[in-house]
Design an enzyme around this catalytic site. Structure first.
Site, short mmCIF file in Angstrom:
data_model
loop_
_atom_site.label_atom_id
_atom_site.label_comp_id
_atom_site.label_asym_id
_atom_site.label_seq_id
_atom_site.Cartn_x
_atom_site.Cartn_y
_atom_site.Cartn_z
N ASP A 85 53.94 7.14 68.21
CA ASP A 85 53.17 6.13 68.93
C ASP A 85 54.02 5.43 69.97
OD1 ASP A 85 50.77 4.20 69.10
OD2 ASP A 85 52.45 2.85 68.72
N TYR A 90 55.92 -0.53 76.67
CA TYR A 90 57.18 -0.48 75.93
C TYR A 90 58.34 -0.13 76.88
CZ TYR A 90 54.45 -0.41 71.55
OH TYR A 90 53.60 -0.70 70.52
N ASN A 158 45.15 -1.80 74.26
CA ASN A 158 46.24 -2.54 73.61
C ASN A 158 45.94 -4.00 73.28
OD1 ASN A 158 48.73 -2.76 72.43
ND2 ASN A 158 49.90 -2.65 74.32
N SER A 244 54.39 -2.69 61.85
CA SER A 244 55.26 -3.75 61.33
C SER A 244 55.16 -3.92 59.81
CB SER A 244 54.95 -5.09 62.03
OG SER A 244 56.06 -5.95 61.96
N LEU A 246 57.44 -3.99 57.73
CA LEU A 246 58.54 -4.84 57.26
C LEU A 246 58.55 -6.18 58.00
CD1 LEU A 246 61.40 -2.18 56.97
CD2 LEU A 246 59.72 -2.89 55.25
N CYS A 248 58.75 -7.05 61.22
CA CYS A 248 59.87 -7.12 62.17
C CYS A 248 61.20 -7.28 61.44
CB CYS A 248 59.67 -8.25 63.18
SG CYS A 248 58.28 -7.98 64.30
N LYS A 254 67.14 -8.37 55.15
CA LYS A 254 68.35 -8.50 55.96
C LYS A 254 68.59 -9.93 56.45
CE LYS A 254 66.83 -5.76 59.40
NZ LYS A 254 66.77 -5.07 60.70
N GLY A 323 59.37 1.66 62.35
CA GLY A 323 60.33 1.47 63.42
C GLY A 323 61.71 1.65 62.82
N ASN A 333 63.07 4.65 54.83
CA ASN A 333 61.65 4.34 54.97
C ASN A 333 60.76 5.51 54.56
OD1 ASN A 333 62.48 1.89 55.95
ND2 ASN A 333 61.93 2.28 58.08
#
EC number: 1.1.1.-
Length: 367
Positions: A85, A90, A158, A244, A246, A248, A254, A323, A333
């Site tokens: 994607d 971007y 979008n 997303s 996680l 971001c 983390k 990502g 992941n």
């Protein structure tokens, strides 16, 4: 310590599968592993997509080198992921260029890939953004040139465009599909009412309706994907492609001791994410993540794997976009697929109890 089995031999999933299975590879150990079926239909369309896809936001053409992007995409493809994607916005179009260069260099069969892009923010001119017929057609043509492709599989709007009549947008999407520039179209960040309006317009004028909504979905954002979209799926067949998982990076753990260097929250332009993490709500979320960490350890997985598997357990989700900025992240992941069969109803209930944010639909209140 986390077990080393993150990328080991996967368990077979109890998903409704009929398509060709993907092959899971462990680059760490070098040998191909047991075949694993993990494809789902995108909404009620016949398009088969891997339940995990690779997104290019922030990373391709920006945070990572082109060489790393190629390495990640190759890893994903070799592990059965067929969904990639991107969007015209971007890295100001560079993400599409990088993605297109990799596809051309690798020589993968175009028919084996599902490439999606998003149209809305094209350039600085007033006519280079939005969902007018002009920008949808010109924007998609420009995207295809950057991607070096004849067509994309799904073109997404979008975001909604209040300045353009819905009929114009739906007619333009139908046009690019009829012209062979796209196979399907979908929406991103649209409300249920807006998606329903697009569907109604399509049915009224014998046009092509959207098949999918791209929506943010993770442990701290649930309402839309768990309550609103399932109703749309059952009524009009619109599926969910989520991004997303996680949050971001928030759910990765983390940020439990602050903002580490080179993390997304440390990047220029991501002050909003840094503020979110350091806020009172952010601290409450980190406390909940510590409790969820204990569940992950009990299941023999990492916290990110638990979070991604938790997203995948939702039957209304066709695919979860990942990502990653390095190979270790991506392989970790992908290992979430092995965790999915372990998410029993009791484990899911335990997670809900910790999160304390399970949304309820009108049906739940009636029953």
């Amino acid at each position: 310590m986390y077990p080393e089995s993150t990328t080991g031999s996967p368990a077979r999933l109890s998903l409704r599968q009929t398509g060709s299975p993907g092959m899971i590879y462990s680059t760490r150990y070098g040998s191909p592993k047991r075949q694993l079926q993990f494809y789902r239909n995108l909404g009620k369309s016949g398009l088969r997509v891997s339940c995990l896809g690779l997104g290019t936001w922030v990373t391709f053409g920006g945070q990572i080198t082109d060489e790393m992007a190629e390495h990640l995409m190759t890893l994903a493809y070799d592990n059965g992921i067929n969904l990639f994607d991107t969007a015209e916005v971007y890295a100001a179009g560079k993400a599409e260029v990088v993605l297109g260069n990799i596809i051309k260099k690798k020589g993968w069969r175009r028919s084996s890939l599902v490439i999606t892009t998003k149209i809305f923010w094209g350039g600085k001119a007033e006519t280079e953004r939005g969902l007018s017929r002009k920008h949808i057609i010109e924007g998609l043509k420009a995207s295809l040139e950057r991607l070096q492709l004849e067509y994309v599989d799904v073109v997404f709007a979008n975001r909604p465009d209040p300045n353009t009549p819905m009929e114009e947008t739906v007619r333009a999407m139908t046009h690019v599909i009829n012209q062979g520039m796209a196979m399907y179209w979908g929406t991103s960040r649209w409300s249920s009412m807006e998606i329903m309006e697009a569907y109604s317009v399509a049915r009224q004028f014998n046009l092509i309706p959207p098949i999918c909504e791209q929506a943010e979905y993770h442990m701290f954002q649930r309402e839309k994907v768990e309550v609103q979209l399932p109703e749309l799926f059952h009524k009009i067949g619109v599926g969910a492609m989520t991004w997303s998982p996680l949050a971001c990076g928030i759910v990765s753990g983390k940020y439990d001791s602050g903002i580490p260097p080179y993390s997304r929250a440390s990047l220029k332009g991501y002050q909003w994410l840094k503020d979110k993490i350091l806020s009172e709500e952010g601290r409450r979320q980190q406390a909940k993540l510590k409790e969820l960490q204990a569940i992950a350890e009990r299941l023999g997985c990492t916290l990110p794997q638990l979070a991604i598997a938790w997203c995948l357990r939702n039957e209304g989700v066709s695919s979860v976009l990942l990502g990653a900025s390095n190979a270790e992240q991506l392989m970790e992941n992908i290992g979430a697929i092995q965790v999915l069969p372990k998410l029993s109803s009791s484990i899911v209930h335990e997670i809900d109890s910790i999160l304390g944010n399970k949304p309820y639909s009108k049906k739940d209140y009636r029953s």
